[in-house]
Design an enzyme around this catalytic site. Sequence first.
Site, PDB file in Angstrom:
ATOM      1  N   GLY A  73       0.813  -1.213   0.000  1.00  0.00           N
ATOM      2  CA  GLY A  73       0.000   0.000   0.000  1.00  0.00           C
ATOM      3  C   GLY A  73       0.846   1.263   0.000  1.00  0.00           C
ATOM      4  N   ASN A 153      -8.263   4.120   8.181  1.00  0.00           N
ATOM      5  CA  ASN A 153      -7.696   3.005   8.940  1.00  0.00           C
ATOM      6  C   ASN A 153      -7.800   3.184  10.447  1.00  0.00           C
ATOM      7  OD1 ASN A 153      -5.746   5.043   7.875  1.00  0.00           O
ATOM      8  ND2 ASN A 153      -4.402   4.130   9.396  1.00  0.00           N
ATOM      9  N   GLN A 181      -7.923  -0.260   3.243  1.00  0.00           N
ATOM     10  CA  GLN A 181      -8.798  -0.762   4.314  1.00  0.00           C
ATOM     11  C   GLN A 181     -10.161  -1.202   3.775  1.00  0.00           C
ATOM     12  OE1 GLN A 181      -8.219  -1.274   7.616  1.00  0.00           O
ATOM     13  NE2 GLN A 181      -6.125  -0.511   7.532  1.00  0.00           N
ATOM     14  N   SER A 201      -3.557  -3.315  -0.770  1.00  0.00           N
ATOM     15  CA  SER A 201      -2.457  -4.007  -0.099  1.00  0.00           C
ATOM     16  C   SER A 201      -2.904  -5.408   0.300  1.00  0.00           C
ATOM     17  CB  SER A 201      -2.023  -3.222   1.143  1.00  0.00           C
ATOM     18  OG  SER A 201      -1.056  -3.947   1.857  1.00  0.00           O
ATOM     19  N   HIS A 203      -1.635  -7.572   2.687  1.00  0.00           N
ATOM     20  CA  HIS A 203      -1.614  -8.087   4.075  1.00  0.00           C
ATOM     21  C   HIS A 203      -2.745  -7.570   4.958  1.00  0.00           C
ATOM     22  CE1 HIS A 203       0.218  -4.727   6.542  1.00  0.00           C
ATOM     23  NE2 HIS A 203       0.503  -4.285   5.331  1.00  0.00           N
ATOM     24  N   THR A 239      12.118  -7.490 -10.104  1.00  0.00           N
ATOM     25  CA  THR A 239      11.579  -8.828 -10.335  1.00  0.00           C
ATOM     26  C   THR A 239      10.304  -9.023  -9.529  1.00  0.00           C
ATOM     27  OG1 THR A 239      13.801  -9.647 -10.695  1.00  0.00           O
ATOM     28  CG2 THR A 239      12.108 -11.303 -10.186  1.00  0.00           C
ATOM     29  N   CYS A 329       1.231   3.187  12.875  1.00  0.00           N
ATOM     30  CA  CYS A 329       2.316   3.928  12.252  1.00  0.00           C
ATOM     31  C   CYS A 329       2.742   5.111  13.098  1.00  0.00           C
ATOM     32  CB  CYS A 329       1.872   4.428  10.888  1.00  0.00           C
ATOM     33  SG  CYS A 329       0.873   3.229  10.046  1.00  0.00           S
TER      34      CYS A 329
HETATM   35  C1  LIG Z   1      -1.807  -0.272   5.930  1.00  0.00           C
HETATM   36  C2  LIG Z   1      -2.216   0.872   5.095  1.00  0.00           C
HETATM   37  C3  LIG Z   1      -1.371   1.382   4.098  1.00  0.00           C
HETATM   38  C4  LIG Z   1       0.012   0.856   3.882  1.00  0.00           C
HETATM   39  O1  LIG Z   1       0.015  -0.429   3.300  1.00  0.00           O
HETATM   40  P1  LIG Z   1       1.340  -1.336   3.414  1.00  0.00           P
HETATM   41  O2  LIG Z   1       1.050  -2.478   2.504  1.00  0.00           O
HETATM   42  O3  LIG Z   1       1.456  -1.739   4.846  1.00  0.00           O
HETATM   43  O4  LIG Z   1       2.483  -0.509   2.969  1.00  0.00           O
HETATM   44  C5  LIG Z   1      -1.825   2.433   3.320  1.00  0.00           C
HETATM   45  N1  LIG Z   1      -3.050   2.949   3.508  1.00  0.00           N
HETATM   46  C6  LIG Z   1      -3.897   2.493   4.449  1.00  0.00           C
HETATM   47  C7  LIG Z   1      -5.246   3.098   4.588  1.00  0.00           C
HETATM   48  C8  LIG Z   1      -3.504   1.446   5.287  1.00  0.00           C
HETATM   49  O5  LIG Z   1      -4.331   1.007   6.225  1.00  0.00           O
END
Ligand SMILES: *Cc1c(COP(=O)(O)O)cnc(C)c1O
Length: 397
Positions: A73, A153, A181, A201, A203, A239, A329
Amino acid sequence: MLKKPIYFDHAATTPLAKEALEKMMPYFTDMAGNPNSQHIFGREAMSAVDNARDTIASIINCKPNELYFTSGGTESDNWAFRGAAHALKNKGRHLIISPIEHAAMISTAKALEKEGFEISFMKVDGEGFVDLGHLKSIVRKDTVFVGCMLANNEVGTIEPIKEIAEIAHANGAICFTDAVQAAGVLDIDVKALGVDMMSMSSHKIYGPKGVGALYIRNGLNIESIITGGHQERMKRGGTTNVPGVVGFAEAFRIAAAEREENAKYVASLRDRFIERVLAEVPFVKLNGPADGDRRLPANADFSFRFIEGESILFSLDLAGIAVSSGSACSSGSLEPSHVLLALGVPEGLAHGSIRFSFGKHNTFEEVDYAVGVIKEAVERLRNMSPLFKAESEVKNV
Ligand SMILES: *Cc1c(COP(=O)(O)O)cnc(C)c1O
């Protein structure tokens, strides 16, 4: 007593789905080719990446060649924002974002400001909703970019992106949304939303860490920020993380298939939790939308008056409950959350905020256990607070 710790921090990251892990495994070993290699191993890897791209493209309703894989993300946000600003700078240097964006956007805004771009922030109300009237009043002829997250988030606010995109387009600007999110929870059809770019993203939706995607509408050219080889149609060097992309797509496929059912279940956990905390813990404020339908199903964010968020976090951690103070964060810093401050939450209350974010594996039993622990921890911490004693004596008179 607890058998294992309780995880209420799904907005920070989610555990990998077993099905996604299984799909990933062969691409670490037997099928570990580089997708750009001109042999059977390369072709196998490329075909896996193509399949993953098709899967995600069909979920978000775009063409496969409008989807670019990234490292997550943060990179997608950086690329969309910086790449668009740089590509459009001869047209205009005015960029608009919301004040409650993820650090990936806020930090990029600061960097772009240093490069000579002008950034304006759209106003949000006390629940975090963007003020569309205010946005209309700040877009200008030289505005080229309007960016706003689909869902926040920290406090879970679901933003009116379609309306934001309409305002941007009516003024000749492009519209970007961070759907990190929202993915797996809301319908994130890029055509229905009307956005030109969208971040995702892996994860946050039960996929592996370190992989994500950016949708870029065909016809829109933005600058690359990672220059390198010919990967991702020459737009993003490096890659491809083949196992990561395969796991991301499988997690996304499951999340999309189970979307409504999971959202309903997780919202029922959230609603029970919010109802009990508001009823049973004194001097507590729910941050973000009061209307559950306009809030992420997984999110509950509270400010506990007279207590530091960190103290509650440590008490909950000792009792085996994993939560987050502010956003993961910004925690670790002593600054109160920029999101809560933008919502107008007073600094004292912003310091005492805790985010609970639920997931599909959580249970009502865990929710009830957590409420009990919170009641006990809050009472104990307040009894140690001179401020609380002074205030409650006044109240009792
Ligand atoms: C977690 C998050 C990100 C960052 O994503 P990563 O894959 O951890 O770098 C960006 N935006 C929002 C709203 C998030 O919750």
